[in-house]
Write an enzyme that holds these catalytic residues in place. Structure first.
Site, PDB file in Angstrom:
ATOM      1  N   GLU A  95       0.841  -1.192   0.000  1.00 37.42           N
ATOM      2  CA  GLU A  95       0.000   0.000   0.000  1.00 37.42           C
ATOM      3  C   GLU A  95       0.883   1.251   0.000  1.00 37.42           C
ATOM      4  O   GLU A  95       1.074   1.925   1.022  1.00 37.42           O
ATOM      5  CB  GLU A  95      -0.976  -0.059   1.180  1.00 37.42           C
ATOM      6  CG  GLU A  95      -1.945  -1.225   1.019  1.00 37.42           C
ATOM      7  CD  GLU A  95      -3.035  -1.307   2.064  1.00 37.42           C
ATOM      8  OE1 GLU A  95      -3.117  -0.418   2.933  1.00 37.42           O
ATOM      9  OE2 GLU A  95      -3.810  -2.282   2.024  1.00 37.42           O
ATOM     10  N   HIS A 139     -18.193  -9.796   5.233  1.00 39.07           N
ATOM     11  CA  HIS A 139     -16.894  -9.194   5.521  1.00 39.07           C
ATOM     12  C   HIS A 139     -16.222  -9.942   6.652  1.00 39.07           C
ATOM     13  O   HIS A 139     -16.808 -10.121   7.724  1.00 39.07           O
ATOM     14  CB  HIS A 139     -17.058  -7.714   5.913  1.00 39.07           C
ATOM     15  CG  HIS A 139     -15.738  -7.028   6.131  1.00 39.07           C
ATOM     16  ND1 HIS A 139     -15.449  -6.263   7.236  1.00 39.07           N
ATOM     17  CD2 HIS A 139     -14.610  -7.020   5.370  1.00 39.07           C
ATOM     18  CE1 HIS A 139     -14.214  -5.796   7.137  1.00 39.07           C
ATOM     19  NE2 HIS A 139     -13.687  -6.238   6.023  1.00 39.07           N
ATOM     20  N   HIS A 140     -15.013 -10.416   6.400  1.00 36.35           N
ATOM     21  CA  HIS A 140     -14.201 -11.081   7.415  1.00 36.35           C
ATOM     22  C   HIS A 140     -12.898 -10.311   7.588  1.00 36.35           C
ATOM     23  O   HIS A 140     -11.917 -10.584   6.888  1.00 36.35           O
ATOM     24  CB  HIS A 140     -13.850 -12.511   6.995  1.00 36.35           C
ATOM     25  CG  HIS A 140     -15.012 -13.455   6.996  1.00 36.35           C
ATOM     26  ND1 HIS A 140     -14.973 -14.667   6.352  1.00 36.35           N
ATOM     27  CD2 HIS A 140     -16.237 -13.374   7.574  1.00 36.35           C
ATOM     28  CE1 HIS A 140     -16.129 -15.305   6.529  1.00 36.35           C
ATOM     29  NE2 HIS A 140     -16.919 -14.525   7.257  1.00 36.35           N
ATOM     30  N   GLU A 141     -12.882  -9.326   8.455  1.00 36.81           N
ATOM     31  CA  GLU A 141     -11.602  -8.710   8.811  1.00 36.81           C
ATOM     32  C   GLU A 141     -10.932  -9.644   9.813  1.00 36.81           C
ATOM     33  O   GLU A 141     -11.518  -9.962  10.850  1.00 36.81           O
ATOM     34  CB  GLU A 141     -11.817  -7.328   9.437  1.00 36.81           C
ATOM     35  CG  GLU A 141     -10.550  -6.672   9.976  1.00 36.81           C
ATOM     36  CD  GLU A 141      -9.435  -6.565   8.935  1.00 36.81           C
ATOM     37  OE1 GLU A 141      -9.619  -5.864   7.944  1.00 36.81           O
ATOM     38  OE2 GLU A 141      -8.368  -7.205   9.133  1.00 36.81           O
ATOM     39  N   HIS A 187      -8.280  -8.391   0.976  1.00 34.81           N
ATOM     40  CA  HIS A 187      -7.511  -7.151   1.115  1.00 34.81           C
ATOM     41  C   HIS A 187      -6.278  -7.401   1.984  1.00 34.81           C
ATOM     42  O   HIS A 187      -6.312  -8.237   2.889  1.00 34.81           O
ATOM     43  CB  HIS A 187      -8.371  -6.062   1.762  1.00 34.81           C
ATOM     44  CG  HIS A 187      -9.261  -5.366   0.786  1.00 34.81           C
ATOM     45  ND1 HIS A 187      -9.481  -4.003   0.808  1.00 34.81           N
ATOM     46  CD2 HIS A 187      -9.977  -5.841  -0.264  1.00 34.81           C
ATOM     47  CE1 HIS A 187     -10.304  -3.680  -0.170  1.00 34.81           C
ATOM     48  NE2 HIS A 187     -10.631  -4.773  -0.828  1.00 34.81           N
ATOM     49  N   GLU A 188      -5.246  -6.675   1.726  1.00 39.23           N
ATOM     50  CA  GLU A 188      -3.955  -6.753   2.419  1.00 39.23           C
ATOM     51  C   GLU A 188      -3.274  -8.115   2.277  1.00 39.23           C
ATOM     52  O   GLU A 188      -2.227  -8.363   2.876  1.00 39.23           O
ATOM     53  CB  GLU A 188      -4.049  -6.407   3.926  1.00 39.23           C
ATOM     54  CG  GLU A 188      -4.427  -4.979   4.214  1.00 39.23           C
ATOM     55  CD  GLU A 188      -5.945  -4.780   4.271  1.00 39.23           C
ATOM     56  OE1 GLU A 188      -6.651  -5.718   4.663  1.00 39.23           O
ATOM     57  OE2 GLU A 188      -6.407  -3.691   3.908  1.00 39.23           O
ATOM     58  N   GLU A 199      -7.021  -6.623  -3.024  1.00 45.78           N
ATOM     59  CA  GLU A 199      -6.603  -5.223  -2.952  1.00 45.78           C
ATOM     60  C   GLU A 199      -5.094  -5.215  -3.219  1.00 45.78           C
ATOM     61  O   GLU A 199      -4.670  -5.062  -4.346  1.00 45.78           O
ATOM     62  CB  GLU A 199      -6.944  -4.649  -1.580  1.00 45.78           C
ATOM     63  CG  GLU A 199      -6.620  -3.184  -1.441  1.00 45.78           C
ATOM     64  CD  GLU A 199      -6.620  -2.772   0.005  1.00 45.78           C
ATOM     65  OE1 GLU A 199      -6.072  -3.510   0.844  1.00 45.78           O
ATOM     66  OE2 GLU A 199      -7.164  -1.702   0.316  1.00 45.78           O
ATOM     67  N   GLU A 236      -9.214   3.790  -0.484  1.00 52.46           N
ATOM     68  CA  GLU A 236      -9.310   4.078   0.951  1.00 52.46           C
ATOM     69  C   GLU A 236      -8.261   5.083   1.421  1.00 52.46           C
ATOM     70  O   GLU A 236      -8.416   5.703   2.463  1.00 52.46           O
ATOM     71  CB  GLU A 236      -9.197   2.786   1.754  1.00 52.46           C
ATOM     72  CG  GLU A 236      -7.841   2.117   1.622  1.00 52.46           C
ATOM     73  CD  GLU A 236      -7.727   0.803   2.394  1.00 52.46           C
ATOM     74  OE1 GLU A 236      -8.759   0.274   2.807  1.00 52.46           O
ATOM     75  OE2 GLU A 236      -6.595   0.333   2.577  1.00 52.46           O
TER      76      GLU A 236
END
Ligand code: NOJ
Ligand code: CA
Length: 756
Positions: free
Chosen positions: A203, A445-447, A515-516, A534, A540
């Site tokens: 990022e 969503h699974h953070e 993501h990440e 992502e 963001e």
């Protein structure tokens, strides 16, 4: 500067000569059209080298191959070539979704077997030295062979892929890599578009500089991400885009990273030689191997036109074919989300301020005072569902729906979420029912907060919950440092976690957008349920994104697979979206429209708030109309960081499949009067400098007339002073027409073309 460059070149040549003048490049292959030639050879002391030429000119100067193992074994010399064979392929395959319906896989292959003499090589497992008087042979190596490596080179017209393979008949059975020593020796001090080498994040904004200037810029690249681990002032990440002074575009990346760490590239800027720099695991090991096994492909694309980088399918072609028998449940998705309002600070992921320490399963949320800013509440989610249904979207992402957000970040908690327990004001069954009645799916969503152990612990129950209530896509996230402690986002065990999650999701017919996670390397060919990632700086980051960032990403990050960039931000001023917040994004509104075509993703978000779209209904129409899955793609103009203009023809069978299809308004757009119109979408974006795009419409059917609707920057548009200035004009065009479209600084355009 010129003098410096001459000095550097001389240094490079001297270094190359002193090391490699004795390499005998006895083995070579040409690309199918003869443009590229790859060579392999060894020195008298058995050091393996390769080099790559385009039309007889050096692209990659003689470069070493090899490894160093943690037990001290040196796999850099002492090799002899024991076998060589040649092969070729020319086939086409159909991606489940993609930039085009058919992809040609056309290459020539050279497979070399190289072997180190058994003498002098330590047995890998026994702990007994071959020189030990008690040594009576190596039970771990019944083959009696030395270290055997197969080097597979595949040469395409637009680039080279090569990898190391370790067959079972080998001294090397179980072995740990201290470093892979694959070199990429540059032929000059090229221009590079690069981000800092890092074990945990991509990022970053890109820097454009000469290779020799990377060292001077690297500190400015460290942005203080939630998890970032740099390793050198001259370390960079792949995909690395380069341009030579003679106008060649070289792209170095990797394909099919499976059960192996991600590589960065370390530049020796004295000699202008990159080499692989793998991501270590918690014990510093850079790959735990068990023969038979293979490394990822190392790739070097080289073309004479930037548009050909975007058109290349090198990375996908080097991946294995689809591993799934049934792909009927995989589909493109155009979605909105209860998301931007959290990113901008208008609402929160969390439910209460009164809970500094969450104990999952113990904390009784219903007894706590809500702070009243929880975004994922029933009324708000219904509002989004209504808006998405009214505008023809497929899905709504809802973040912050589950318990645990009060201390999810920065605490390094192992047991951070259970992925199944909603907050009291999120009625999971009822909201799914409501959505399904309106033709909308909710996106789960699974953070994970990077606690991969915790995610795996709960994964089965989490996916079962999704199956029970009809979720078929999950956005996962890996913010923060990885738990198990000491691991990295790109280390081998964590690479294996992402694959575990993806394969397990496939068993549950769930599509994944991580993501990440590690930047993709074409694995979506094999696992097409990986519909997004992502793994780069996305929307963001708001005002921190440099103009031109989105003109670099298709050359770099998107080479490995689609990106969930989350475009479509119409309100650049954060204080309007989220009162009390500050900051302005640096793009025009029309730029955001262009991204839907220039960024390929089967998962496309309209990321802004419904109320911001309601203010610009005519511009929003383009987002509603544009398709997300394509029959053909043409790259009309391109220069990294400066501009990209892309034309794409939708895949009609996807739009007409009756299943969720990323259809949005495009479904009716295509079939408005019952006939199949011929439809194309064109998008353009540009960087810090304004750009006038000029392109021919000769890709249209010459027998037809087309209605063209152009959504362009207004005459006074400027990302700083007038970002929301745009014009919409309709005209009738034919294949004989040319178009000229002015893009403002960090501007763009969207163009829809439909046969009359
Ligand atoms: C970072 C992700 O990129 C973003 O999309 C998400 O909203 C937050 N993490 C929270 O999970
Ligand atoms: Ca992120």
């Amino acid at each position: 500067m010129k003098a410096l460059r001459i000095t550097l070149l001389c240094t490079l040549l001297l270094a190359a000569c002193s090391k490699t003048d004795t390499v005998s490049f006895d083995y070579s292959i040409n690309s199918p059209d003869g443009t590229l030639t790859a060579y392999f050879g060894v020195t008298p002391s058995g050091e393996p080298f390769y080099k790559l030429e385009r039309e007889g000119k050096t692209v990659i100067a003689p470069s070493r191959l090899g490894f160093e193992l943690t037990d001290g074994s040196d796999l850099r010399s002492g090799f002899v070539v024991t076998d060589v064979s040649f092969d070729s392929a020319d086939e086409t395959w159909q991606p489940v979704w993609g930039e085009e319906r058919e992809i040609r896989n056309h290459y020539n292959e050279m497979l070399l077997t190289i072997e180190q003499q058994p003498e002098g090589i330590l047995p890998p497992q026994s702990g007994v030295s071959a020189t030990d008087p008690d040594y009576t042979g190596d039970p771990g190596n019944p083959s009696g062979k030395g270290a055997v490596i197969r080097l597979r080179f595949r040469l395409y017209d637009d680039g080279l892929g090569f990898r190391y393979e370790f067959p079972l008949e080998n001294k090397l059975r179980y072995f740990n890599i201290a470093e892979e020593l694959t070199e990429f020796a540059m032929s000059g001090d090229h221009i590079a578009w690069w981000i800092s080498g890092d074990y945990d994040t991509q990022e970053y904004n890109y820097t454009r500089s000469r290779l020799s200037e990377i060292r001077n810029h690297s500190e400015s690249m460290r942005l203080g991400n939630a998890s970032a681990t740099g390793f050198s002032d001259t370390g960079v990440q792949t995909a690395l885009q380069l341009k030579t002074d003679s106008g060649l575009y070289i792209n170095i990346h990797e394909a099919a990273v499976v059960n192996y760490p991600t590589t960065n590239l370390l530049l020796d800027d004295k000699h202008m030689v990159f080499r692989t720099w793998l991501t270590p695991d918690a014990e510093g090991v850079k790959g735990r191997m068990q023969a038979p096994c293979v490394t990822p492909w190392r790739t070097v694309m080289v073309v004479d036109d930037a548009r050909k980088v975007l058109a290349s399918r090198l990375i996908l072609n080097l991946n294995e074919p689809c591993a799934l028998d049934d792909v009927s449940w995989i589909h493109p998705v155009k979605y909105m989300g209860v998301w931007w309002e959290m990113i901008t600070g208008k609402t929160q992921w969390s439910y209460t301020w009164n809970l500094p320490s969450v104990q999952l399963g113990v904390t009784d949320y219903s007894a706590l005072k809500p702070h009243g800013q929880h975004g994922a509440n029933n009324d708000n989610v219904r509002r989004y569902i209504d808006f998405a249904a009214a505008n023809g979207f497929d899905a709504i992402l809802v973040e912050g729906w589950n318990e645990g957000w009060e201390d999810w970040f920065g605490c390094q908690k192992d047991y951070v979420f259970d992925f199944v327990t909603p907050y009291p004001d999120f009625d999971l069954p009822a909201l799914n029912k409501y959505a399904h009645e309106k033709g909308i799916r909710l996106v789960m969503h699974h953070e994970t907060s990077s606690s991969t152990v915790n995610y795996e612990r709960h994964m089965e129950a989490a996916y079962e919950l999704m199956n029970r209530y009809g979720y078929d896509a999950v956005k996962s996230g890996y913010v923060g440092n990885i738990i198990p402690y000491g691991e990295h986002h790109y280390s081998q065990p964590v690479i294996n976690h992402y694959m575990y999650a993806l394969q397990h999701a496939a068993d549950h017919h769930i599509m994944v957008n991580a993501h990440e996670a590690v930047r993709p390397t074409g694995l979506c060919r094999t696992w097409p349920n990986l519909i997004g990632n992502e793994s780069a700086m996305g929307t963001e980051y708001r005002g921190r994104i440099d103009p031109g960032h989105s003109c670099v990403l298709p050359f770099t990050r998107l080479q490995g697979g689609p990106m969930d960039y989350t475009p479509g931000i119409f309100e650049q001023d954060m204080s309007i979206t989220a009162p009390g917040q500050t900051g302005k994004m640096r793009h025009t509104l029309a730029n955001q429209l262009g991204l839907y075509v220039t960024f390929y993703s089967p998962l496309q978000m309209a990321a802004d708030l419904p109320e911001n779209y309601e203010r610009f209904p005519d511009a929003f129409q383009f987002i509603k109309d544009v398709a997300v899955d394509w029959d053909k793609s043409l790259y009309l103009e391109a220069e990294p960081g400066d501009y990209i203009v892309t034309a794409r023809k939708p895949r009609l069978e996807t739009l007409n499949s009756g299943r969720l299809s990323g259809k949005s308004g495009a479904y009716e757009f295509v079939y408005k009067d019952g006939r199949e119109h011929d439809v194309w979408f064109v998008g353009g974006v540009c960087g810090e400098n304004a750009h006038e795009a000029t392109f021919s419409l000769d890709f249209l059917d010459p027998a037809l007339l087309y209605e063209a609707v152009l959504y362009a920057d207004g005459p006074d548009a400027d990302y700083e002073t007038a970002p929301q200035s745009y014009t919409i004009t309709s005209s009738v065009v034919t294949a004989a027409d040319k178009m000229t479209v002015k893009m403002a600084r960090s501007g763009g355009f969207g163009l829809s073309l439909r046969s009359l």
